[in-house]
Design a protein around this motif. Structure first.
Motif, PDB file in Angstrom:
ATOM      1  N   ASN A  28      -7.094  -0.543  -1.059  1.00 38.19           N
ATOM      2  CA  ASN A  28      -7.335   0.214   0.112  1.00 38.19           C
ATOM      3  C   ASN A  28      -7.023   1.635   0.001  1.00 38.19           C
ATOM      4  OD1 ASN A  28      -7.875  -1.971   2.307  1.00 38.19           O
ATOM      5  ND2 ASN A  28      -6.043  -2.626   1.694  1.00 38.19           N
ATOM      6  N   TYR A  29      -6.782   2.230  -1.156  1.00 41.98           N
ATOM      7  CA  TYR A  29      -6.646   3.562  -1.392  1.00 41.98           C
ATOM      8  C   TYR A  29      -7.889   4.195  -1.612  1.00 41.98           C
ATOM      9  CZ  TYR A  29      -5.276   7.874  -3.200  1.00 41.98           C
ATOM     10  OH  TYR A  29      -5.331   9.379  -3.490  1.00 41.98           O
ATOM     11  N   SER A  30      -8.223   5.390  -0.859  1.00 40.31           N
ATOM     12  CA  SER A  30      -9.437   5.950  -1.179  1.00 40.31           C
ATOM     13  C   SER A  30      -9.036   7.628  -1.393  1.00 40.31           C
ATOM     14  CB  SER A  30     -10.374   5.725  -0.105  1.00 40.31           C
ATOM     15  OG  SER A  30     -11.470   6.730  -0.247  1.00 40.31           O
ATOM     16  N   THR A  81       0.907  -1.286  -0.045  1.00 34.39           N
ATOM     17  CA  THR A  81      -0.046   0.180  -0.133  1.00 34.39           C
ATOM     18  C   THR A  81       0.878   1.248  -0.160  1.00 34.39           C
ATOM     19  OG1 THR A  81      -0.037   0.285   2.484  1.00 34.39           O
ATOM     20  CG2 THR A  81      -1.770  -1.349   1.411  1.00 34.39           C
ATOM     21  N   GLY A  82       2.131   0.968   0.319  1.00 36.22           N
ATOM     22  CA  GLY A  82       2.891   2.105   0.421  1.00 36.22           C
ATOM     23  C   GLY A  82       2.969   2.970   1.854  1.00 36.22           C
ATOM     24  N   GLY A  83       2.064   2.196   2.866  1.00 35.84           N
ATOM     25  CA  GLY A  83       2.147   2.704   4.386  1.00 35.84           C
ATOM     26  C   GLY A  83       3.392   2.213   4.977  1.00 35.84           C
ATOM     27  N   GLY A  95     -10.599   5.210   9.228  1.00 33.47           N
ATOM     28  CA  GLY A  95     -10.567   3.714   9.114  1.00 33.47           C
ATOM     29  C   GLY A  95      -9.567   2.929   8.782  1.00 33.47           C
ATOM     30  N   ASP A  96      -9.561   1.685   8.737  1.00 31.77           N
ATOM     31  CA  ASP A  96      -8.199   0.998   8.581  1.00 31.77           C
ATOM     32  C   ASP A  96      -8.184   0.637   7.012  1.00 31.77           C
ATOM     33  OD1 ASP A  96      -6.165  -0.708   8.503  1.00 31.77           O
ATOM     34  OD2 ASP A  96      -7.148  -2.293   9.706  1.00 31.77           O
ATOM     35  N   HIS A  97      -7.177   1.477   6.485  1.00 31.42           N
ATOM     36  CA  HIS A  97      -6.805   1.312   5.105  1.00 31.42           C
ATOM     37  C   HIS A  97      -5.318   1.013   4.891  1.00 31.42           C
ATOM     38  CE1 HIS A  97     -10.438   3.500   3.212  1.00 31.42           C
ATOM     39  NE2 HIS A  97     -10.589   3.760   4.231  1.00 31.42           N
ATOM     40  N   TYR A  98      -4.680   0.288   5.532  1.00 31.02           N
ATOM     41  CA  TYR A  98      -3.328  -0.026   5.677  1.00 31.02           C
ATOM     42  C   TYR A  98      -2.319   1.107   5.358  1.00 31.02           C
ATOM     43  CZ  TYR A  98      -4.924  -4.585   6.383  1.00 31.02           C
ATOM     44  OH  TYR A  98      -5.662  -5.878   6.740  1.00 31.02           O
ATOM     45  N   ASN A 124       6.327   3.223   4.651  1.00 31.33           N
ATOM     46  CA  ASN A 124       7.259   4.396   4.645  1.00 31.33           C
ATOM     47  C   ASN A 124       6.810   5.285   6.002  1.00 31.33           C
ATOM     48  OD1 ASN A 124       9.308   3.998   2.766  1.00 31.33           O
ATOM     49  ND2 ASN A 124       7.630   4.510   1.354  1.00 31.33           N
ATOM     50  N   SER A 125       5.639   4.790   6.638  1.00 32.41           N
ATOM     51  CA  SER A 125       5.325   5.843   7.797  1.00 32.41           C
ATOM     52  C   SER A 125       4.944   4.992   9.047  1.00 32.41           C
ATOM     53  CB  SER A 125       4.014   6.349   7.232  1.00 32.41           C
ATOM     54  OG  SER A 125       4.118   7.341   6.252  1.00 32.41           O
ATOM     55  N   VAL A 126       4.897   5.548  10.024  1.00 33.93           N
ATOM     56  CA  VAL A 126       4.425   4.893  11.178  1.00 33.93           C
ATOM     57  C   VAL A 126       2.989   5.150  11.564  1.00 33.93           C
ATOM     58  CG1 VAL A 126       6.791   4.853  12.339  1.00 33.93           C
ATOM     59  CG2 VAL A 126       5.268   7.016  12.642  1.00 33.93           C
ATOM     60  N   PHE A 127       2.367   4.324  12.221  1.00 30.65           N
ATOM     61  CA  PHE A 127       0.800   4.090  12.430  1.00 30.65           C
ATOM     62  C   PHE A 127       0.477   4.770  13.664  1.00 30.65           C
ATOM     63  CE2 PHE A 127       1.533   1.981   8.727  1.00 30.65           C
ATOM     64  CZ  PHE A 127       0.283   1.938   7.807  1.00 30.65           C
ATOM     65  N   LEU A 128      -0.380   5.885  14.080  1.00 35.63           N
ATOM     66  CA  LEU A 128      -0.823   6.147  15.029  1.00 35.63           C
ATOM     67  C   LEU A 128      -2.492   6.248  14.811  1.00 35.63           C
ATOM     68  CD1 LEU A 128       2.054   7.175  15.638  1.00 35.63           C
ATOM     69  CD2 LEU A 128       1.391   9.135  16.783  1.00 35.63           C
ATOM     70  N   ARG A 129      -3.114   6.491  15.856  1.00 38.77           N
ATOM     71  CA  ARG A 129      -4.425   6.414  16.149  1.00 38.77           C
ATOM     72  C   ARG A 129      -4.955   7.404  17.189  1.00 38.77           C
ATOM     73  NH1 ARG A 129      -6.157   0.299  16.564  1.00 38.77           N
ATOM     74  NH2 ARG A 129      -5.737   0.563  14.228  1.00 38.77           N
ATOM     75  N   VAL A 130      -6.248   7.840  16.721  1.00 36.97           N
ATOM     76  CA  VAL A 130      -7.096   9.108  17.501  1.00 36.97           C
ATOM     77  C   VAL A 130      -7.733   8.179  18.393  1.00 36.97           C
ATOM     78  CG1 VAL A 130      -8.408  10.838  17.651  1.00 36.97           C
ATOM     79  CG2 VAL A 130      -6.868  10.639  15.666  1.00 36.97           C
ATOM     80  N   GLN A 131      -7.597   8.183  19.622  1.00 33.46           N
ATOM     81  CA  GLN A 131      -8.413   7.460  20.754  1.00 33.46           C
ATOM     82  C   GLN A 131      -8.740   8.449  22.015  1.00 33.46           C
ATOM     83  OE1 GLN A 131      -5.743   3.882  20.886  1.00 33.46           O
ATOM     84  NE2 GLN A 131      -7.877   2.687  21.090  1.00 33.46           N
ATOM     85  N   PRO A 132      -9.871   7.979  22.566  1.00 36.09           N
ATOM     86  CA  PRO A 132     -10.227   8.961  23.852  1.00 36.09           C
ATOM     87  C   PRO A 132      -8.990   8.691  24.725  1.00 36.09           C
ATOM     88  CG  PRO A 132     -12.201   7.519  23.163  1.00 36.09           C
ATOM     89  CD  PRO A 132     -10.960   7.193  22.303  1.00 36.09           C
TER      90      PRO A 132
END
Length: 683
Positions: free
Chosen positions: A603-605, A550-552, A591-594, A554-562
């Motif tokens: 998964n790209y939008s 997907t190209g993801g 949402g989860d798009h990898y 090259n990045s680190v993944f974070l998440r918005v949470q309470p």
């Protein structure tokens, strides 16, 4: 953001080449220089160039030797590099030494110098991603197997009409008769005298061949083929009915000697080019020692990847490895490796500066970034981050900027015409490529001014001067940690607005099975691609192989949470997201798009992806994701607010490690207040 300026020679070079081809230049040092006029250069660019020169901005001078690099010692004193290039990168440092290279050839202008430890001495490597627009420049420097073409005589089976058919035009006459009758049948019209005459002409020609006793069997079969068709035509002329089934021309299969252009697998490299070998893609397979934190590599061992790469011989023990965009189909290969470039120095230390200079062999910019160039990259990143590319006036500004570059090239060509006219074609091509690089360097201050004004007006400022004076305008990268990051002027300095948007929400990252102590030992949260070259083994991420597609990766993944969420141990939490939202390299999905940026991946939008921090603050899906390119510096200005440990024992181990390294604060808070255990909840 900027059009490719070196896919072909500029107009000036083309005109000069024409003069040489006409015999007006080779060896005639005293020949009169041909006039080279600006073509399709915006009037705004011409006017701005004249205005700048009236204000004392120097035009191109004679300081560049045609066989030397771009030497700008005086400029370096007044506009020093934003990131000085170390003579020898620190040996074993897994994150290496981050640097910035001028121009638009590299994504975010970033490169990293890494010196891997090895039993035989340091292995120094430059790692970077070139932009897709710069690939043609690099490929132009290479001689790739299969692209060297030669004319050869080969036997080949071909299908063709017989010579007698071509001579007597039997196929053409039959086709004319059929077409004329078909028209009448399709439109329910009476047969005309013209249609009947065309049929009779074809019958006469075919009959003459059939009645010739000297024809061959193939020629007899050919004539009968057409007569059978003409008999059908005669029936339709007499009786009408549905349109005729079409019959193709008569052809036979023959073996002939034909001249073809064929690729020579092991052809000699073209003069001035670098020999390249095509092979399956791979990655440096380094090793990270968990005890010492040192990264090592033997200079040979590589891991497999899904795609294609070029191994490039640069001479004198130097080489490069490049994974091209053009040869790696986004629908079936790893998207994150496209554009990756490695430049390898000979074994030993002290090659830092030459690693950057050697980029010129690949026709790429090869000078450390100056402050003026930094502002150009800063503006480019903000145009992308704030989606200003289609704003009113932006396209015109980019055209003017390109026009300024073209004018600068032409000016340098005029000034050096006498020496250029004495060069042969290969030497002239090389000289023009150097002039392209020099022009890009010299004209940049004017280009920055044009684009700054356009960006200012697109974002609500009266002028570029007003924008540059605003509190959030920071055209230099953050270099406090182990990553170089560019900021956004629409976010920097707006802590209250971002905090209000994220109220009650935090940015988080869960390590799952990852080792928190080891992570904090390196001091960075690194992307899958960065971890690979650091020597950190695979398997730490949730979907590493999918992320490469997907190209993801090259990045680190974070998440918005309470903010009050109980994430369990092994978690990093930023309760003040503005610390990271000021960066310009992030994007997100609710949402989860990898982490998909590959437009060919399912998964790209395009409609779902966003770079707007206010939209990201409102993410509500449990699978939302926010991606930051390369990684996050955990011990510097981007440090998390809370680090949740698995146990009190793990917390004590990390505190002891911090103490031994002299780390007492993270993000302005005592480390004891940042490190907590699973029974700690946000309050």
């Amino acid at each position: 953001m900027e059009p490719d300026i070196d896919a072909d020679l500029s107009f000036a070079a083309d005109e000069l080449l024409k003069e040489i081809e006409l015999g007006q230049g080779i060896g005639e040092v005293g020949a009169a220089a041909p006039e080279v006029e600006a073509q399709d250069v915006p009037a705004e660019a011409k006017a701005l160039q004249e205005e700048q020169q009236e204000d004392g901005v120097p035009a191109a001078d004679e300081g560049l030797g045609l066989t030397e690099g771009i030497e700008e010692d005086e400029d370096e004193e007044t506009d020093p590099p934003l990131t000085p290039v170390p003579a020898a990168p620190p040996v074993g440092e897994p994150t290496g030494a981050p640097i910035l290279v001028g121009g638009d050839d590299f994504i975010n202008s970033e490169a990293t110098l890494v010196a891997y430890d090895s039993a035989d001495g340091p292995r120094e490597v430059l790692l970077t991603h070139i932009s897709e627009e710069a690939e043609d420049k690099l490929l132009d420097a290479l001689s790739i197997p299969g692209t060297h073409m030669e004319e050869v005589q080969v036997e080949e089976e071909v299908k063709d009409r017989l010579d007698l058919d071509k001579q007597k035009k039997l196929s053409e006459l039959t086709k004319s008769a059929v077409s004329s009758v078909q028209h009448k049948l399709k439109n329910d019209l009476e047969m005309s005298d013209a249609s009947i005459a065309k049929h009779q002409a074809a019958v006469d020609a075919v009959s003459a061949v059939l009645n010739d006793p000297g024809i061959s069997d193939d020629e007899k079969a050919m004539a009968q083929h057409y007569m059978d068709q003409l008999d059908l035509v005669k029936d339709k002329i007499d009786n009408g009915g549905t349109p005729l089934p079409w019959m193709d021309a008569f052809e036979v299969t023959e073996t002939k000697m034909v001249t073809k252009q064929v690729a020579v697998p092991n052809g000699e490299p073209e003069p001035g080019s670098l020999a390249a070998t095509v092979r399956k893609a791979s990655r440096i397979k380094a090793t990270l020692d968990p005890a010492t934190g040192q990264s090592s590599w033997d200079g040979v061992t590589r891991s497999k990847a899904n795609g294609t790469e070029y191994e490039i011989d640069m001479g004198d023990g130097w080489k490069a490895v490049y994974r091209p965009y053009s040869e790696n189909d986004p629908s079936s290969t790893e998207y994150s490796l496209r554009g990756q470039l490695e430049v390898h120095a000979p074994q030993g230390a002290g090659h830092g500066k030459e690693l950057v200079e050697r980029l010129e062999q690949l026709h790429l910019m090869n000078k450390p970034m100056t402050a003026a160039e930094g502002e150009w990259t800063y503006l480019s990143n903000n145009i992308q981050a704030q989606s200003l590319g289609n704003a009113t006036g932006m396209k015109a500004a980019m055209e003017t900027a390109q026009g300024l570059h073209d004018l600068q090239v032409q000016e340098i060509v005029h000034q050096r015409m006498e020496s250029l006219m004495g060069l042969d074609s290969d030497a002239l091509q090389t000289a023009m490529k150097r002039i392209q690089l020099e022009a890009a360097h010299k004209v940049l201050p004017m280009k920055v001014e044009v684009v700054r004004d356009a960006v200012a007006k697109a974002s609500g400022f009266a002028s570029g001067a007003e924008l540059s004076a605003s509190p959030g305008y920071e055209p230099t990268p953050s270099t406090t940690g182990k990553w170089l990051t560019w900021s956004r002027f629409d976010v920097t300095g707006k802590h209250e607005e971002i905090s209000s948007a994220f109220k009650g929400r935090s940015l988080t990252h869960s390590l799952h099975s990852g080792d928190l102590a080891s992570l904090l030992g390196t001091g960075v949260l690194a992307s899958t691609e960065k971890r690979a070259v650091m020597g950190i083994g695979a398997g730490l991420g949730m979907s590493e192989q999918a992320d490469k597609m997907t190209g993801g990766a090259n990045s680190v993944f974070l998440r918005v949470q309470p903010s009050a969420s109980n994430l369990g141990g092994g978690a990093l939490i930023w309760d003040d997201p503005s610390v990271l939202m000021r960066r310009s390299d992030y994007y997100g999905y609710n949402g989860d798009h990898y982490g998909a940026i590959n437009p060919k991946h399912h998964n790209y939008s395009k409609t779902a992806i966003t770079r707007d921090p206010m939209k990201i603050a409102q993410f509500s899906s449990s699978g939302n994701e926010v991606m930051f390119r390369n990684g996050i510096d955990l011990l510097g200005a981007e440090a998390p607010s809370r680090i949740v440990c698995q146990s009190a024992g793990e917390r004590n181990t990390i505190l002891a490690s911090f103490a031994s390294r002299g780390i007492t604060e993270l993000g302005g808070k005592p480390v004891e207040d940042v490190l907590c255990t699973t029974d700690y909840y946000y309050n």
